[in-house]
Write an enzyme that holds these catalytic residues in place. Structure first.
Site, PDB file in Angstrom:
ATOM      1  N   SER A 154       0.812  -1.217   0.000  1.00 53.24           N
ATOM      2  CA  SER A 154       0.000   0.000   0.000  1.00 53.24           C
ATOM      3  C   SER A 154       0.845   1.267   0.000  1.00 53.24           C
ATOM      4  CB  SER A 154      -0.935   0.006   1.211  1.00 53.24           C
ATOM      5  OG  SER A 154      -1.777  -1.109   1.194  1.00 53.24           O
ATOM      6  N   HIS A 156       0.475   4.744   4.490  1.00 48.69           N
ATOM      7  CA  HIS A 156      -0.130   5.293   3.274  1.00 48.69           C
ATOM      8  C   HIS A 156       0.352   6.725   3.024  1.00 48.69           C
ATOM      9  CE1 HIS A 156      -3.799   2.349   3.463  1.00 48.69           C
ATOM     10  NE2 HIS A 156      -2.643   1.741   3.295  1.00 48.69           N
TER      11      HIS A 156
END
Length: 515
Positions: A292, A343
């Site tokens: 991610s 993230h």
């Protein structure tokens, strides 16, 4: 009429060549054109209409409709405000009163963020109209009065304008196509292979297995396993996690690799994954894995492309990219278990990496050097925080995680010293007291363990293990009535635990037959 048609195409040519405008839209009849520029201190959008006006009220309705279309365009471009210029080229002015309609610009939108200025150029006031346009765009637009204007002259001028527009379109296509995806597919293959490997060697959702094969784990990183900043990006926790990240990498990775080329893309992806893991190391004590952070780095690279080529970005992928980033970040804050620090770190890392490698055919060494300096400072600050400040911080989550690692390694005394030091520093968290009591039980400090477990059970009654341990301590201290109450609370918190019921039976047996 030829003169007005010639003025129409000549003005477009001048705005292309001198004003920095590009054609945004040209009507099928070629009598209406929309142009755009990203240069400052100029109307971002210019709309030119070659039409012989009859009535002022028709012009008013057309201006209002144009303003509404511009407001819609402003929203699609994510522009804070939009200034536009509307030009009418007509043989004769409207027959009724019309000048007052142009005295004030039109505002569109609830907050009036779109502003439309209008200029009317008619055959008897051409010089005045051209000068007014020039004042808006800060560019001189000149006509050759000595030129003989006929249909062929206009057609040649029109052809030149369209040729320049096509050349710009071709140039933009080259910007969007700097190579075919290659490393994207390699990275996807690696993800799939590693997932299969995990599944056949203990499972991809097994925490111990994930840690064994490279998941991000703060304590191990602090003890020299720096490669865990990179290995998490090829590991995934469960099939759904793999599926989502593989699809995201396929769509985003191929796009970024086309824009930046193979090696630049690989550099951006790996660096973003590293920064994502580093940010997670600093801000998140939990074990984590997944691509991610690197995938968010692709978003960061696309945002940098938006800064380098804002017009192309917002006309193509821009609104979707920004929307998806916002949605994912909001979900990351709302849904437990998502490593949003990774993230955000990946997003920033991808942007910084893109600022250093930059886009193909864009040298800009000064800006790239500036990006490199910012990148080195950011990495240095994160490493210093993670390796120097964090181990000596009063973060309860970090303290507990470190203590767990000590206990699992049979270093109970080290765990006790760490937790006791945290207590003395004023760290007041049930988890700290719980693990401190566990260490105290192992070290024979029963009274101290009792005191800390009583604190835990009052503050965090849902921790069934605390009630269970407290019951064991009471048994050791021969306080059987208190032990029974603690065991009952453990069973109430977790009625399916057989150990709790077994302890209760043992306490009842002791009360029945104390010998």
């Amino acid at each position: 009429m030829f003169k007005q048609d010639y003025l129409y195409w000549k003005m477009i040519q001048g705005l292309q060549a001198e004003g920095g405008y590009r054609i945004l839209q040209l009507s099928k009849t070629n009598n209406e054109i929309w142009l755009e520029t990203t240069q400052k201190n100029k109307p971002r959008i210019i709309r030119i209409l070659r039409h012989d006006l009859d009535w002022g009220n028709w012009m008013q309705r057309d201006m209002e409709l144009t303003a509404k279309r511009l407001e819609q365009l402003r929203k699609r471009l994510f522009a804070r405000k939009l200034d536009a210029l509307n030009i009418y080229i007509t043989t004769y002015p409207p027959v009724d009163d019309w000048k007052y309609r142009l005295e004030q610009p039109l505002k569109a939108g609830a907050k009036g963020l779109t502003t439309l200025h209008t200029v009317l150029i008619e055959s008897e006031q051409i010089e005045t109209g051209i000068q007014e346009v020039s004042n808006f765009v800060h560019t001189d637009i000149e006509l050759n009065d000595s030129l003989y204007i006929d249909l062929e002259t206009i057609e040649n001028l029109k052809r030149d304008v369209i040729t320049v527009a096509n050349q710009r379109i071709s140039s933009e296509k080259q910007i969007l196509q700097n190579g075919k995806p290659f490393f994207t597919y390699i990275l996807i293959a690696i993800q799939l292979i590693m997932f299969a490997f995990l599944e056949f060697n203990g499972g991809s959702t097994n925490t111990e297995n994930l840690v064994k094969y490279g998941a991000k784990e703060n304590f191990r990183i602090l003890n020299g396993e720096w490669w865990r900043f990179f290995s998490p990006m090829i590991l995934h926790i469960g099939f759904l996690h793999l599926l989502m990240n593989t699809f995201a990498l396929y769509y985003l990775g191929t796009e970024v690799e086309r824009l930046y080329g193979k090696l630049r893309f690989l550099t951006i992806y790996v660096f973003a994954g590293f920064i994502g893991s580093l940010a997670s190391f600093v801000f998140n004590a939990n074990i984590s894995a997944g691509a991610s952070g690197a995938i968010f780095g692709c978003f960061g690279a696309l945002l940098f492309f938006g800064i380098a080529y804002p017009s192309i970005f917002f006309r193509t992928m821009g609104p979707n990219v920004i929307g998806i980033i916002i949605i994912n970040l909001v979900l990351g804050f709302m849904i437990p278990g998502i490593d949003n620090s990774g993230h955000i770190g990946g997003l920033v890392g991808g942007f910084l990496a893109a600022s250093v490698v930059h886009l193909p055919k864009r040298k800009e060494y000064g800006k790239r050097l500036g990006g490199l300096v910012v990148t080195l400072v950011a990495v240095g600050a994160l490493l210093y925080t993670g390796y120097v400040l964090q181990p000596h911080s009063d973060n309860p989550r970090f303290i507990v995680q470190t203590a767990q690692e000590f206990i699992e390694s049979d270093k109970v005394l080290e765990a006790y010293e760490l937790l006791k030091s945290a207590e003395e520093k004023g760290v007041d968290a049930p988890e700290v007291y719980f693990y401190l009591s566990y260490a105290e039980i192992k070290l024979g400090k029963t009274e101290d363990a009792r005191e800390h477990l009583e604190i835990v059970t009052k503050r965090a009654p849902a921790i069934s293990e605390a009630h269970y341990n407290l019951a064991l301590v009471y048994v050791q201290l021969q306080e059987f009535e208190n032990a029974k109450k603690a065991a009952e609370q453990a069973i109430e918190a977790d009625p399916d635990n057989e150990n709790y019921q077994k302890l209760m039976d043992e306490i009842n047996a002791i009360e029945t037959d104390p010998m």
